[in-house]
Design an enzyme around this catalytic site. Structure first.
Site, mmCIF file in Angstrom:
data_model
loop_
_atom_site.group_PDB
_atom_site.id
_atom_site.type_symbol
_atom_site.label_atom_id
_atom_site.label_comp_id
_atom_site.label_asym_id
_atom_site.label_seq_id
_atom_site.Cartn_x
_atom_site.Cartn_y
_atom_site.Cartn_z
ATOM 1 N N GLY A 1 0.826 -1.200 0.000
ATOM 2 C CA GLY A 1 0.000 0.000 0.000
ATOM 3 C C GLY A 1 0.858 1.247 0.000
ATOM 4 N N THR B 1 5.656 2.302 5.640
ATOM 5 C CA THR B 1 4.375 1.675 5.946
ATOM 6 C C THR B 1 3.549 2.574 6.834
ATOM 7 O OG1 THR B 1 3.232 -0.173 7.018
ATOM 8 C CG2 THR B 1 5.426 0.319 7.818
ATOM 9 N N VAL B 2 2.308 2.790 6.443
ATOM 10 C CA VAL B 2 1.417 3.595 7.275
ATOM 11 C C VAL B 2 1.125 2.879 8.596
ATOM 12 C CG1 VAL B 2 0.332 4.758 5.320
ATOM 13 C CG2 VAL B 2 -0.677 2.636 6.188
ATOM 14 N N ASP B 3 1.271 1.564 8.616
ATOM 15 C CA ASP B 3 0.968 0.785 9.820
ATOM 16 C C ASP B 3 1.978 1.007 10.941
ATOM 17 O OD1 ASP B 3 -1.317 -0.405 8.743
ATOM 18 O OD2 ASP B 3 -0.157 -1.974 7.770
ATOM 19 N N MET C 1 -7.030 2.140 9.120
ATOM 20 C CA MET C 1 -6.196 0.994 8.799
ATOM 21 C C MET C 1 -5.401 0.535 10.017
ATOM 22 S SD MET C 1 -4.774 1.960 5.004
ATOM 23 C CE MET C 1 -5.871 1.899 3.578
ATOM 24 N N GLY C 2 -4.888 -0.692 9.941
ATOM 25 C CA GLY C 2 -4.108 -1.264 11.030
ATOM 26 C C GLY C 2 -4.567 -2.677 11.308
ATOM 27 N N GLU D 1 -9.186 -1.481 11.743
ATOM 28 C CA GLU D 1 -9.731 -2.582 10.953
ATOM 29 C C GLU D 1 -9.334 -3.943 11.521
ATOM 30 O OE1 GLU D 1 -8.062 -2.388 7.014
ATOM 31 O OE2 GLU D 1 -6.006 -2.642 7.718
ATOM 32 N N GLN E 1 -6.847 8.262 3.890
ATOM 33 C CA GLN E 1 -5.872 8.483 4.959
ATOM 34 C C GLN E 1 -4.436 8.344 4.468
ATOM 35 O OE1 GLN E 1 -6.293 5.085 7.897
ATOM 36 N NE2 GLN E 1 -7.586 4.343 6.245
ATOM 37 N N ARG E 2 -4.184 7.472 3.527
ATOM 38 C CA ARG E 2 -2.813 7.250 3.094
ATOM 39 C C ARG E 2 -2.428 8.073 1.861
ATOM 40 N NH1 ARG E 2 -3.404 1.009 0.903
ATOM 41 N NH2 ARG E 2 -3.594 1.471 -1.316
#
Length: 421
Positions: free
Chosen positions: A15, A144-146, A192-193, A249, A301-302
């Site tokens: 992503g 990574t956004v995570d 997300m997550g 999520e 969001q990303r």
């Protein structure tokens, strides 16, 4: 090691983020400053798939201005993919193809920009390329956004998502506050997550000492207790008249089942998620009778480069730059990292981690970042998050819209036979 002047291969994976192109900018601009040691930078069209199919992009065809424009452009300029190489034993054919393509195009440097799965791919290539007779220096560029890569203090891409979610939660909560007397009392925002609740935690940043807001956060790290959750929401609505719920999520029940599980799998074999917000919202309505609205941040969001964190942009660029510098110093199978020096004032520096300690390792939120009731963040978490969200780095605007770059992405002539994935 790359003993002579060789070309470099850069690819984006997984992503995309608001700042992954800033890392691409860092790689390409730094490589161009070392033309005596690095030839051309080829980008993979749609990530590692571009290498396997020999679908390469010649970045030397892009102007200096266009490359610089990547720093303020969201998403993946060269296309990304969700494609994880299996082990050499399971699929030797793909690794042999990679080396064949690298050989054909005189590629001695491999820069793979992504999260945990791409770190694994990068590590495998670095370990096996020599075995296959063509050593390649493989450097992973973190993204990574995570925010779940280990060793590095934080991951490029996360700070901007955190800022977007904090702002969105703040504004949505103001909205529901204005309507709660006669209408909506609960707003649910899904973020997300999958396994780590870093993004959800950012939603809690909307409530401050100067402006206390009733916000409930549902983390993947905390097993979902429906009875406890409903009591928390009901208590806040009774006190404030309304509340906002930020749900990751990856929030799941004690038996491991995700609230949002759809029963399908993505390209990496992960459970396909999506739909935690309506599940939670309807749970509130059925049990408490409160009128609700819900939203899913999803790609917004990303991709939100217009509100990106300056810290995030600077770090994303620095990771790309450091990757090239590490390669030129002879490093292999490593990843540049962000090392936090201090919180106030916020200072950081570039570090380095071996991919053997990065691949297939996920960093969850520490227990001391989550409040005892499991629905909020501690002061320690706030001190961690705040610097990552700070600063603005706006793109230029024209007629009210940000000006983003679209590259020419000129293909490199193919030299090999077709390869079917």
């Amino acid at each position: 090691m790359a003993a002579k002047k060789m070309n470099a291969f850069y690819a984006q994976s997984g992503g995309v983020t608001a700042v992954i192109n800033a890392s691409a900018c860092g790689v390409i601009e730094t490589a161009r400053k070392h033309k005596d040691k690095i030839g051309k930078v080829y980008a993979g069209r749609n990530g590692i798939i571009g290498a396997l199919t020999e679908d390469l992009i010649d970045t030397s065809k892009e102007s200096t201005k266009a490359v610089a424009g990547l720093r303020t452009t969201p998403s993946g300029a060269f296309g990304s993919c969700r494609f994880k190489l299996k082990s050499l034993e399971a699929n030797k054919r793909e690794y042999e193809r990679l080396i064949e393509v690298f050989k054909a195009h005189n590629i001695g440097y491999f820069f793979y920009n992504g999260g945990g799965d791409s770190a694994d791919t990068c590590y495998k290539v670095s370990q096996l390329s020599e075995t296959l007779g063509y050593p390649v220096q493989a450097i992973h560029v973190p993204k990574t956004v995570d925010n779940d890569l280990p060793i590095t203090d934080n991951c490029p891409g996360f700070g901007s998502v955190a800022k977007y979610i904090a702002v969105s939660t703040l504004e949505a909560t103001f909205d529901v506050r204005s309507m709660c007397a006669t209408s909506t009392k609960v707003f649910v925002l899904e973020v997300m997550g999958r396994h780590a609740g870093w993004i959800a935690a950012a939603g809690a940043m909307a409530s401050t000492k100067d402006c206390e807001l009733p916000i409930v956060v549902l983390f993947p790290e905390v097993l979902f207790d429906q009875k406890k959750f409903l009591a928390k929401v009901n208590g806040l609505v009774k006190k404030f008249g309304y509340c906002t719920v930020v749900v990751s999520e990856g929030c799941h029940y004690p038996d491991g089942k995700f609230l949002a599980e759809q029963g399908t799998r993505d390209a990496f074999g992960h459970a396909q998620l999506g739909g935690a917000a309506p599940v939670v919202a309807n749970m509130v309505k059925d049990a408490l009778g409160y009128k609700f609205h819900w939203g899913v941040a999803d790609y917004l969001q990303r991709a939100a480069r217009h509100i990106a964190s300056k810290s995030d942009v600077d770090q994303a660029y620095a990771m790309g730059k450091a990757a090239v510098e590490f390669a030129l110093k002879g490093h292999n199978s490593v990843m540049p990292t962000v090392e936090r020096v201090s919180n106030a004032p916020y200072k950081w520096k570039v570090g380095m981690a071996p991919l053997s300690k990065v691949a297939n390792v996920e960093k969850m939120m520490p227990k001391n970042f989550i409040t005892a009731d499991g629905f909020g963040i501690t002061e320690k978490c706030r001190q961690y998050l705040a610097p990552l969200m700070k600063g603005e780095d706006y793109p230029s605007y024209k007629d009210g819209l940000p000006q983003y770059v679209t590259l020419k992405n000129v293909a490199v002539p193919k030299k090999l036979s077709k390869f079917d994935l």
